[in-house]
Design an enzyme around this catalytic site. Structure first.
Site, PDB file in Angstrom:
ATOM      1  N   SER A 207     -10.649  -4.234 -20.749  1.00 56.27           N
ATOM      2  CA  SER A 207     -12.026  -4.608 -20.821  1.00 56.27           C
ATOM      3  C   SER A 207     -12.754  -4.019 -19.486  1.00 56.27           C
ATOM      4  O   SER A 207     -12.883  -2.938 -19.256  1.00 56.27           O
ATOM      5  CB  SER A 207     -12.099  -6.282 -20.783  1.00 56.27           C
ATOM      6  OG  SER A 207     -13.408  -6.536 -21.047  1.00 56.27           O
ATOM      7  N   HIS A 467     -10.139  -9.328 -28.858  1.00 54.34           N
ATOM      8  CA  HIS A 467     -10.182  -8.849 -27.432  1.00 54.34           C
ATOM      9  C   HIS A 467      -8.874  -9.438 -26.603  1.00 54.34           C
ATOM     10  O   HIS A 467      -8.814 -10.697 -26.699  1.00 54.34           O
ATOM     11  CB  HIS A 467     -11.615  -9.340 -26.710  1.00 54.34           C
ATOM     12  CG  HIS A 467     -11.890  -8.263 -25.487  1.00 54.34           C
ATOM     13  ND1 HIS A 467     -11.838  -6.888 -25.775  1.00 54.34           N
ATOM     14  CD2 HIS A 467     -12.352  -8.611 -24.147  1.00 54.34           C
ATOM     15  CE1 HIS A 467     -12.296  -6.372 -24.712  1.00 54.34           C
ATOM     16  NE2 HIS A 467     -12.437  -7.592 -23.634  1.00 54.34           N
TER      17      HIS A 467
END
Length: 545
Positions: A207, A467
């Site tokens: 990320s 994610h």
């Protein structure tokens, strides 16, 4: 200037480096003195080692300074790293303030493996939108059990303390990125003392950590501290990475904490230095429209060319087009439903109404969409924003209303805009302007529990491969359950072997299981490895699916 300091510091530390005491591997001699680590059964740890002077007082909002203190007593490296001060999205409740300002450390984890005399090195940058997160949020036991790699976790400044910027030389910004840079230099200089191979360092992150890896690699001198990088679930092209309105936001920060009288950047910086760090970080709350949206109100910037020790002074797109970046192997990834991280919170039932927040989008889409999808600062007029918001809604939902039933298409919108499209753009730029191998994979294998369930606080919705679902198979995370399915155990082992092989490979090749990833540089089609529960497959694509 940074490059010159790099050469000087490397020379100093290489001359000063020494080795682990063979009689007791818990003790290591460093240029600052002796340290004592911890025996954790199947690995050793050496935690909370300072690489920079505390960024407090006059050093707040300044580039980090190398750590100078000499230890007369043995340094206790058995304490886990502290959390850098932040307003943390993962803390439920009104007060999300946690951490301390003096936090710039690295923590080293070394497997007990007598069959290896030295180890390749993984330098790890945690995620958290440049706003929150910590070195401890991702585990290391999976990697230590494999016994092939030394892991170094980096702590760096976050939020306004790490990324406030007025866009000029007085308060240039990117302090968190400069922290990372100094930490990488420290690793290069000192890792041999722990049995690490300074010539075999790879930098990985997820990320914002993945975007950090990419940003570090956009500096040509990155090749002097590491030989490759992997950006999981984030890269410098993501719309939430480079901030275009940092100056106005930083002056607004000053107004919130009582520095509204500042007439210029230097006066603002001096005033902010006098304020309690907790007040500055708590002001993040004032920049949120609802919940934790936007999730990255502060972040990296393009610095003024005349800023001292500027980290980057061109937009990442322009840097790549110029060819003036580190020509070393890179891999970039995304998950098929990455956007669930951003969308899942909309499925939480609100205590006040008993219904999901997603229904409120029907009345607030034009107000909230520019913040949810990070185009509020990139468009010049309200009409432009409204037109784009209308276009996106029509493209992904048609005439349907926002509801639990239309959640899947909403997360698809978030996945495309916030993650997937940026990965495609990055690959397109590199295949035209890169010289070293560039690889990519997409992961499609939902975890039983993950960030989707964590934020939605429910399990009755199919979230897909959200994610972090792939990354947490490498570095454990509390957002998912501790147990792996049998297919995930195989994938986890393949990921760990992939990282090891990538860093030790002499020609920059990358392999996952029985699949050899294909280089995108110079290719007319996108070379994308698909990883699923059933295995892996190389795809050649005109555009991303």
């Amino acid at each position: 200037m940074l490059a010159a300091r790099l050469i000087i510091l490397l020379s100093f530390y290489w001359l000063s480096a020494s080795a682990i005491d063979p009689a007791d591997p818990l003790f290591v001699d460093l240029p600052h003195g002796k340290i004592r680590g911890r025996d954790n059964g199947f690995y050793y740890s050496y935690e909370s080692l300072p690489y920079a002077e505390p960024p407090v007082g006059e050093l707040r909002f300044e580039a980090p300074q190398p750590y100078k203190q000499q230890w007369t007593d043995t340094f206790d490296a058995t304490q886990p790293p502290v959390t850098c001060m932040q307003w943390n999205q993962f803390i439920f409740g009104d007060n999300k303030l946690v951490g301390v300002e003096d936090c710039l450390t690295v923590s080293i984890y070394k497997p007990k493996n007598t069959s290896q005399s030295s180890f390749p090195v993984v330098a790890h940058m945690h995620g958290g939108a440049f706003m929150f997160g910590e070195a401890r949020q991702n585990g290391h036991e999976n990697m230590m059990r494999e016994g092939k790699l030394i892991l170094v976790k980096i702590s760096y400044r976050l939020g306004p303390l790490g990324f406030a910027s007025t866009g000029d030389a007085d308060l240039s910004g990117n302090f968190g990125l400069k922290d990372q840079r100094l930490a990488l230099l420290w690793i290069k200089q000192n890792i041999a003392s722990f049995g690490g191979e300074p010539e075999n360092i790879i930098v990985v992150g997820h990320s914002a950590g993945g975007a950090s890896v990419h940003l570090q690699m956009l500096r040509e001198d990155f090749a002097q501290v590491a030989k490759a990088g992997i950006s999981f679930g984030g890269n410098a092209m993501d719309p939430w990475v480079i901030h275009q309105s940092a100056r106005g936001r930083t002056f607004e920060l000053g107004r919130i904490v009582g520095c509204g009288q500042a007439s210029d950047s230097m006066e603002l910086k001096n005033c902010l230095k006098s304020k309690p760090a907790g007040e500055i970080v708590s002001a993040v709350h004032s920049f949120l429209v609802f919940a934790y949206v936007p999730f990255a109100p502060f972040g990296p910037v393009v610095e003024s060319p005349d800023a001292p020790e500027a980290f980057i002074s061109q937009h990442p797109v322009d840097i790549i087009k110029s060819g003036k970046f580190a020509q070393v192997p890179w891999a970039v990834t995304y998950n098929t439903e990455d956007g669930g991280y951003n969308a899942a919170v909309l499925l939480e039932k609100q205590a006040s109404s008993g219904r999901e927040l997603i229904f409120d989008l029907n009345d607030h889409w034009f107000d909230w969409a520019p913040y949810l999808l990070f185009y509020r600062d990139s468009m010049t007029t309200i009409k432009d924003m409204d037109d784009y918001s209308r276009k996106l809604r029509q493209e992904y939902l048609g005439d349907r209303r926002f509801s639990v039933e239309s959640y899947w298409d909403l997360q698809r919108l978030f996945t495309d805009i916030l993650y997937k499209n940026a990965t495609e753009l990055a690959l397109d730029l590199y295949r035209k302007h890169g010289k070293s191998p560039v690889y990519a994979f997409v992961y499609d294998n939902p975890a039983n529990t993950g960030i989707g369930q964590f934020f939605a606080k429910r399990t009755d919705v199919h979230f897909g491969t959200v994610h972090g679902d792939e990354y947490f198979l490498i570095f454990e995370n509390l957002a998912r359950g501790p147990e792996m399915r049998s297919d995930e155990e195989i994938i986890s082992r393949n990921f760990l072997n992939m990282i090891n092989d990538f860093v030790v490979s002499g020609n920059g090749t990358m392999t996952f299981g029985n699949c050899v990833l294909q280089d995108n540089v110079g290719s007319n089609k996108f070379q994308l490895l698909s990883i699923t529960k059933n295995g892996c497959e190389n795809l050649q694509l005109e555009s991303f699916p």
